[in-house]
Design a protein around this motif. Sequence first.
Motif, PDB file in Angstrom:
ATOM      1  N   ASP A   1       0.834  -1.211   0.000  1.00  0.00           N
ATOM      2  CA  ASP A   1       0.000   0.000   0.000  1.00  0.00           C
ATOM      3  C   ASP A   1       0.861   1.250   0.000  1.00  0.00           C
ATOM      4  O   ASP A   1       0.623   2.186  -0.763  1.00  0.00           O
ATOM      5  CB  ASP A   1      -0.928   0.033   1.217  1.00  0.00           C
ATOM      6  CG  ASP A   1      -1.956  -1.077   1.204  1.00  0.00           C
ATOM      7  OD1 ASP A   1      -2.027  -1.839   0.218  1.00  0.00           O
ATOM      8  OD2 ASP A   1      -2.691  -1.195   2.204  1.00  0.00           O
TER       9      ASP A   1
ATOM     10  N   SER B   1      -2.065  -6.692  -2.424  1.00  0.00           N
ATOM     11  CA  SER B   1      -2.057  -6.404  -0.990  1.00  0.00           C
ATOM     12  C   SER B   1      -3.273  -7.040  -0.317  1.00  0.00           C
ATOM     13  O   SER B   1      -3.725  -8.100  -0.735  1.00  0.00           O
ATOM     14  CB  SER B   1      -1.992  -4.879  -0.771  1.00  0.00           C
ATOM     15  OG  SER B   1      -1.597  -4.590   0.554  1.00  0.00           O
TER      16      SER B   1
ATOM     17  N   SER C   1      -7.209  -3.102   0.922  1.00  0.00           N
ATOM     18  CA  SER C   1      -6.236  -2.156   0.366  1.00  0.00           C
ATOM     19  C   SER C   1      -6.787  -1.294  -0.763  1.00  0.00           C
ATOM     20  O   SER C   1      -6.438  -0.120  -0.872  1.00  0.00           O
ATOM     21  CB  SER C   1      -4.990  -2.891  -0.103  1.00  0.00           C
ATOM     22  OG  SER C   1      -4.278  -3.390   1.010  1.00  0.00           O
TER      23      SER C   1
END
Length: 117
Positions: free
Chosen positions: A61, A95, A99
């Motif tokens: 992220d 992710s 996310s």
Amino acid sequence: MLYEAELKDLSPDEVLAGLAVRPDDYVCTLLAGAVSTRDEADRRITEASVGWPLDRMAVIDRIVLRLAVAELLDVDGPPLAVVIDEAVELAKTYSTDDSGSFVNGILSTIAAEVRPG
């Protein structure tokens, strides 16, 4: 390359220099943009993510956000919708389940500041 640099505590330039084959010029341009705007990107991300410090964010992220902010800050960069869409897709793919919406919220806040209207 940004991910490798983060995990190995190297600069992205060190990772780039260690590659057997140099990546495409556009990749190098994106990497250079992310490196040159990192401090400003981190500041903007921190301000937009109230109560969520950079070091608590998932590594992917954080990297996706830095790269997207570099593109947002580039006046000749891709259109706003493209930057946000691509960043959200990267976050969703690589992710956590949350996310995509996290990255979307942060980038939407930052985009309103750097590319208003």
